[in-house]
Design a protein around this motif. Structure first.
Motif, short mmCIF file in Angstrom:
data_model
loop_
_atom_site.label_atom_id
_atom_site.label_comp_id
_atom_site.label_asym_id
_atom_site.label_seq_id
_atom_site.Cartn_x
_atom_site.Cartn_y
_atom_site.Cartn_z
N ILE A 1 3.81 -16.03 -36.48
CA ILE A 1 4.53 -15.37 -37.52
C ILE A 1 3.90 -15.57 -38.75
CG2 ILE A 1 6.76 -15.24 -38.99
CD1 ILE A 1 8.22 -16.23 -36.28
N THR A 2 3.76 -14.29 -39.73
CA THR A 2 2.85 -14.81 -40.92
C THR A 2 3.54 -14.38 -42.18
OG1 THR A 2 2.09 -12.51 -40.58
CG2 THR A 2 0.53 -14.39 -39.86
N LYS A 3 4.80 -13.72 -41.83
CA LYS A 3 5.66 -13.42 -43.27
C LYS A 3 7.42 -13.32 -42.95
CE LYS A 3 6.15 -9.07 -44.73
NZ LYS A 3 5.97 -7.76 -45.20
N ALA A 4 8.16 -13.80 -43.75
CA ALA A 4 9.32 -13.72 -43.60
C ALA A 4 10.50 -13.40 -44.68
CB ALA A 4 9.82 -15.28 -43.04
N LEU A 5 11.17 -12.67 -44.33
CA LEU A 5 12.39 -12.37 -45.60
C LEU A 5 13.74 -12.22 -44.85
CD1 LEU A 5 12.50 -11.81 -48.43
CD2 LEU A 5 12.12 -9.64 -48.08
N GLY A 6 14.77 -13.07 -45.54
CA GLY A 6 16.15 -12.73 -45.04
C GLY A 6 16.21 -13.05 -43.58
N SER A 7 16.93 -12.16 -42.81
CA SER A 7 16.91 -12.47 -41.32
C SER A 7 15.74 -11.84 -40.43
CB SER A 7 18.23 -11.67 -41.01
OG SER A 7 19.35 -12.36 -41.35
N TYR A 8 14.68 -11.39 -41.16
CA TYR A 8 13.48 -11.00 -40.45
C TYR A 8 12.17 -11.97 -40.58
CZ TYR A 8 16.43 -6.71 -39.95
OH TYR A 8 17.30 -5.94 -39.67
N VAL A 9 11.39 -11.68 -39.64
CA VAL A 9 10.02 -12.32 -39.43
C VAL A 9 9.29 -11.25 -39.06
CG1 VAL A 9 10.80 -14.68 -39.41
CG2 VAL A 9 10.28 -13.21 -37.22
N GLY B 1 18.69 -17.71 -45.41
CA GLY B 1 17.85 -16.59 -45.06
C GLY B 1 16.42 -16.87 -45.45
N HIS B 2 15.42 -16.44 -44.81
CA HIS B 2 13.87 -16.79 -44.93
C HIS B 2 13.76 -16.50 -46.29
CE1 HIS B 2 12.77 -17.64 -40.78
NE2 HIS B 2 13.54 -16.92 -40.56
N THR B 3 12.70 -17.43 -47.11
CA THR B 3 11.89 -17.17 -48.34
C THR B 3 13.01 -16.69 -49.27
OG1 THR B 3 11.01 -15.23 -47.78
CG2 THR B 3 9.68 -17.11 -47.11
N PRO C 1 14.58 -15.53 -52.64
CA PRO C 1 14.00 -15.78 -53.69
C PRO C 1 14.42 -16.87 -54.75
CG PRO C 1 15.34 -13.47 -53.63
CD PRO C 1 15.17 -14.29 -52.24
N HIS C 2 15.66 -17.20 -54.79
CA HIS C 2 16.19 -18.45 -55.64
C HIS C 2 15.75 -19.51 -55.22
CE1 HIS C 2 18.71 -20.50 -58.24
NE2 HIS C 2 19.10 -21.19 -57.44
N TRP C 3 15.74 -19.81 -53.84
CA TRP C 3 15.12 -21.03 -53.31
C TRP C 3 13.70 -21.18 -53.52
CZ3 TRP C 3 11.56 -21.16 -48.69
CH2 TRP C 3 11.67 -22.52 -48.09
N VAL C 4 12.75 -20.31 -53.29
CA VAL C 4 11.50 -19.93 -53.88
C VAL C 4 11.13 -20.35 -55.32
CG1 VAL C 4 9.35 -18.48 -54.26
CG2 VAL C 4 10.89 -18.26 -51.93
N LYS C 5 12.00 -19.75 -56.26
CA LYS C 5 11.87 -20.03 -57.39
C LYS C 5 12.07 -21.41 -57.74
CE LYS C 5 13.71 -17.97 -61.70
NZ LYS C 5 15.01 -18.80 -61.92
N ARG C 6 13.20 -22.10 -57.36
CA ARG C 6 13.75 -23.49 -57.64
C ARG C 6 12.48 -24.45 -57.06
NH1 ARG C 6 17.27 -27.09 -59.63
NH2 ARG C 6 19.19 -26.59 -59.79
N ILE C 7 12.23 -24.43 -56.03
CA ILE C 7 10.96 -24.87 -55.41
C ILE C 7 9.89 -24.90 -56.36
CG2 ILE C 7 9.19 -25.48 -53.62
CD1 ILE C 7 11.59 -24.79 -51.65
N GLU C 8 9.38 -23.74 -56.66
CA GLU C 8 8.18 -23.35 -57.48
C GLU C 8 8.20 -23.92 -58.75
OE1 GLU C 8 5.85 -19.45 -56.59
OE2 GLU C 8 7.51 -19.06 -58.20
N GLU C 9 9.58 -23.86 -59.55
CA GLU C 9 9.70 -24.58 -60.69
C GLU C 9 9.33 -25.97 -60.61
OE1 GLU C 9 12.41 -21.16 -62.88
OE2 GLU C 9 13.33 -22.97 -62.23
N GLN C 10 10.14 -26.64 -59.77
CA GLN C 10 9.82 -28.24 -59.30
C GLN C 10 8.53 -28.71 -59.24
OE1 GLN C 10 12.79 -30.09 -59.79
NE2 GLN C 10 11.08 -31.87 -59.90
#
Ligand code: PLP
Length: 384
Positions: free
Chosen positions: A14-22, A43-45, A47-56
């Motif tokens: 698996i190389t990509k994931a979004l919501g309920s799909y990979v 859900g995979h990746t 956007p809010h989760w990605v942003k929070r981690i990125e900012e931290q």
């Protein structure tokens, strides 16, 4: 160097994931009804989760627990609100096994006793005490064997009462999954959980709710055990807590008091893990995911119950299982390779569904349509 070969692998990358799909490395899209083993909660990746981690990540990723880490306190407050356990205390660690290990140890520190009651078909993890309370001799090494664990049949109130009446003064804790996951989606009855609460109070033992798989909203309630209307003393958490970022923790009732040095960890509660865990709770609230779990879970359960060719459909929220008759034993593999759908299993013949709590009705329909095709094709193979 080779990897230590302990996992039977599907031949998929698996190389990509979004919501309920990979998506795999050939661009093939898969529906994920397994959530990487109940881990993908929002859900995979997202956007809010990605942003929070990125900012931290750009501020600070890690420092040890020797300084103040305000994001831990923010997480504790948010978790208290969302789980409605405001008066509990939070200790952070890194995984489910570690959460259970800490809970069992804390219980023993608290009441000074040694024995633990665990149940048939339980799974609590692979570290030393966690695996000792797991009912699977194949994964217990000789060094993990201990006389301190008593296994009783699940949902057997008489056996529980008898054990407490004979050894109550020695029993430190009772550890139980409200819905056994690895054991095959088996629910504890309300009266059994209430009985545990009653006997733990009577004998000064600690009720540990292993919520690693069935917690964090997966059952349609924040903690599955709470359907019995009886609070546990310690709730253990991991899997859905970080949506894939490794983080675990225990919620501890106010009557259990901390002491400096009693528990500890290098990585537990690091800045990045807390940011990921906060993002998960924010999305659970913002997108009403517990409500969605109840509603969409019931829809999935109803559609499965109408499906011919599978047996004993059961579960709560988005933690659902069903049995496969002998002629359907290849169903999981066929769903994956013919229909591009990931599902989970429990030995010997159970399919386990643990999708993201954000799964939609349309995605459930997509799964059911594919399931019907594969069930019929396996039936035709038998009758041909
Ligand atoms: C109920 C339960 N407890 C504990 C664990 C162990 O969690 P981890 O693999 O994060 O150590 C699991 C993992 O499947 C689990 O299902």
């Amino acid at each position: 160097m080779n990897l230590f070969d302990v996992y039977p692998l599907n031949n998929i990358t698996i190389t990509k994931a979004l919501g309920s799909y990979v998506w795999d490395d050939n661009g093939t899209k898969y529906l994920d009804m397994y959530g990487g083993h109940a881990v993908i909660s929002i859900g995979h990746t997202h956007p809010h989760w990605v942003k929070r981690i990125e900012e931290q990540l750009h501020k600070i990723a890690f420092y040890s627990n020797s300084i103040k880490i305000p994001v831990q306190q923010q997480l504790a407050e948010k978790l208290g609100n969302v789980s409605k356990k405001e008066d509990y205390q939070l200790f952070l660690c890194n995984s489910g096994a570690e959460a259970n290990e800490n809970a069992l140890k804390l219980a023993s520190f608290h009441n000074g006793k040694k024995k633990i009651i665990a149940f048939s078909k339980s799974f609590h993890g692979r570290t030393s005490l966690a695996v000792s309370v797991t009912d699977n001799p194949a994964i217990v090494a000789p060094v993990n064997e201990t006389d301190n664990v008593i296994f009783l049949p699940y949902n057997d109130e008489k056996a529980l009462e008898k054990c407490f009446s004979e050894q109550g003064n020695e029993i430190s804790s009772v550890i139980i999954e409200a819905i056994q996951g690895v054991g095959g989606i088996i629910e504890a009855t309300e009266s059994f959980l209430q009985k545990i609460r009653f006997l733990c109070d009577k004998y000064n033992a600690v009720y540990i709710a292993d919520s690693v798989q069935d917690g964090y909203g997966r059952s349609g309630q924040f903690f599955a055990h709470d359907y019995a209307g009886a609070d546990a003393d310690i709730y253990t958490m991991a899997k859905g807590m970080g949506n894939g970022f490794p983080v675990g923790g225990i919620l501890i009732a106010p009557r259990i008091k901390p002491k400096h040095g009693m528990l500890g960890t290098t990585f537990g509660g690091n800045h990045l893990a807390c940011a990921a865990a906060l993002a998960v709770l924010e999305v659970i609230e913002e997108e009403n995911l517990i409500e969605n779990t109840k509603k969409t879970g019931q829809y999935l359960l109803d559609r499965l119950s109408e499906t011919e060719g599978i047996e004993n459909v059961r579960g709560r929220g988005l933690m659902i299982g069903f049995d496969l008759p002998e002629n359907q034993k290849n169903l999981k593999k066929n769903l994956l390779y013919n229909q591009h759908i990931f599902t989970g299993e429990a030995k010997p013949n159970v399919i386990r569904l643990l999708p993201s709590l954000a799964i939609t009705k349309e995605q459930v329909d997509e799964f059911i349509d594919a399931l019907h095709i594969e069930i019929v094709s396996l039936q035709e193979l038998v009758t041909a």
